[in-house]
Design an enzyme around this catalytic site. Structure first.
Site, PDB file in Angstrom:
ATOM      1  NE  ARG A  81      -3.941  -2.092   2.248  1.00 38.82           N
ATOM      2  CZ  ARG A  81      -3.875  -3.413   2.432  1.00 38.82           C
ATOM      3  NH1 ARG A  81      -2.716  -3.962   2.799  1.00 38.82           N
ATOM      4  NH2 ARG A  81      -4.933  -4.181   2.252  1.00 38.82           N
ATOM      5  CG  HIS A 106      -0.996  -5.407  -4.545  1.00 39.53           C
ATOM      6  ND1 HIS A 106       0.105  -5.395  -3.709  1.00 39.53           N
ATOM      7  CD2 HIS A 106      -1.843  -6.358  -4.035  1.00 39.53           C
ATOM      8  CE1 HIS A 106      -0.065  -6.306  -2.751  1.00 39.53           C
ATOM      9  NE2 HIS A 106      -1.228  -6.886  -2.922  1.00 39.53           N
ATOM     10  CG  HIS A 177       0.318 -11.394  -3.530  1.00 36.13           C
ATOM     11  ND1 HIS A 177      -0.651 -12.154  -2.924  1.00 36.13           N
ATOM     12  CD2 HIS A 177       0.230 -10.164  -2.988  1.00 36.13           C
ATOM     13  CE1 HIS A 177      -1.312 -11.398  -2.062  1.00 36.13           C
ATOM     14  NE2 HIS A 177      -0.796 -10.185  -2.078  1.00 36.13           N
ATOM     15  CG  ASP A 249      -2.647  -7.888   5.165  1.00 34.63           C
ATOM     16  OD1 ASP A 249      -1.500  -8.069   4.683  1.00 34.63           O
ATOM     17  OD2 ASP A 249      -3.578  -7.365   4.526  1.00 34.63           O
ATOM     18  CD  GLU A 313       2.363 -10.211   0.130  1.00 29.65           C
ATOM     19  OE1 GLU A 313       2.294  -9.199  -0.607  1.00 29.65           O
ATOM     20  OE2 GLU A 313       1.491 -10.491   0.981  1.00 29.65           O
TER      21      GLU A 313
END
Length: 348
Positions: A81, A106, A177, A249, A313
């Site tokens: 982001r 993304h 990803h 996340d 990631e």
């Protein structure tokens, strides 16, 4: 290591998309395609020698061209982001796609590298995918050439080497990803997996999952994976950070970052005995627990749903474009981008 090429599908415009299969001497196989430079199958033996596909995905090209949770693709030029979908670089403001609340996620839903057809070249060590991206595309400055080289060795290491050049200073922060379930992609949950993350700090977020700019100790929080812990133990803990993202996340700050390849995380499925070690020369790793995977059917008629698989990631921190206190993801004519990520598989 052997590479085989075969047709995977054809786009509505008639462009052929190919599958590249890398195999090693141990029965491990990685299947890649030139749409999104994506990893779509990863066959790995377990402790008894039984092989299973440990990544989520689809059996056909059409599913990848439709809406999906970024299964297996290379995301760029910026993964994760950017707050308020804008950043300022060298005194000029650049506006990006507003596609995640008020923020950018993304890079772009339709033009991001995950939606592009890459040029593939088979070489002695694997397959290299290359993409040209013009100045101003998606709002990012610079004419850019991005490459991702995949290789697979007999130590069961799937290696990704990213490189990029740009004729202007710009933000370059790609990632892969892929979603993993080490029990096999048909298994329903990753809650019983054990995870270790080599990080004493993480970057907490505000509403919209944008980092606050702080580096906060993980000690005595649900984010403490300095030693291996079961993922499901605290994922639904009464914790503001977890509630903001529906679970894990977040970005962890890898200990000892110095630009050399280090172990960032270690993921284990106790049942199959498979362990995946993630190594990188980048400063951060986003552990995404698959909280928002919608219930739907994947390859081999597998039933996918929330938390059936997870992502690790490797990256520069989210919103680093707006955070001078974070490690910089600015690259340009005098500073090409080069980074390595390795997923190494072991059995216990």
């Amino acid at each position: 290591m052997n590479v085989e090429k075969k047709l995977f599908g054809t786009t509505p415009e008639g462009k052929e998309i190919f599958l590249y299969s890398l195999t090693n001497a141990n029965g491990m196989q990685a299947d890649l395609m030139d749409y999104g430079a994506a990893l779509i199958n990863l066959l790995v033996p377990d402790k008894n020698g039984n092989v299973a596909d440990v990544v989520t995905g689809y059996d056909n090209l059409g599913a990848y061209m439709g809406s999906h949770p970024y299964f297996g693709v290379v995301v760029g030029p910026n993964a994760n982001r950017i707050g308020n979908a804008a950043f300022t670089l060298d005194g000029e403001k650049y506006n990006l796609s507003v596609n995640d609340g008020p923020n950018n996620l993304h890079s772009h839903d339709d033009l991001g590298y995950q939606r592009r057809i890459w040029k593939a070249e088979i070489n002695d060590s694997g397959v290299t995918f290359t993409l040209d991206d013009e100045d101003g595309c998606m709002g990012f400055p610079g004419n850019k050439r991005m490459s991702v080289a995949y290789s697979l060795n007999d130590e069961n290491e799937l290696k990704l080497v990213y490189s990029a050049v740009s004729d202007k200073n710009t933000i370059i922060n790609p990632t892969n990803h892929t979603y993993f379930n080490l029990g096999g992609h048909k298994e329903s949950t990753i809650n019983d997996h054990l995870i270790m993350i080599n990080a004493a700090q993480f970057t907490p977020v505000a509403e919209g999952a944008i980092p606050t700019g702080e580096l906060v100790p993980v000690a005595d929080t649900p984010f403490d994976f300095v030693t291996a812990k079961r993922i499901g133990d605290k994922v639904d803990f009464d914790c503001k950070q977890l509630k903001l993202c529906g679970g894990y996340d977040h970005n962890w700050v890898i200990d000892g970052y110095d630009g050399t390849v280090k172990e960032a995380a270690r993921l284990t499925d106790p049942v199959s005995g498979r362990t995946m070690v993630t190594l990188t020369d980048l400063p951060g790793i986003q552990f995404y627990g698959g909280n928002m995977i919608p219930a739907h059917t994947g390859k081999e008629n597998a039933s996918y749903q929330a938390r059936c698989a997870l992502c690790l990631e490797t990256q520069f921190f989210p919103d680093t474009a707006n955070r001078p206190e974070f490690p910089s993801a600015v690259f340009g004519p005098d500073k090409p981008y080069l980074s390595t990520t390795i997923y190494r598989f072991e059995n216990n």
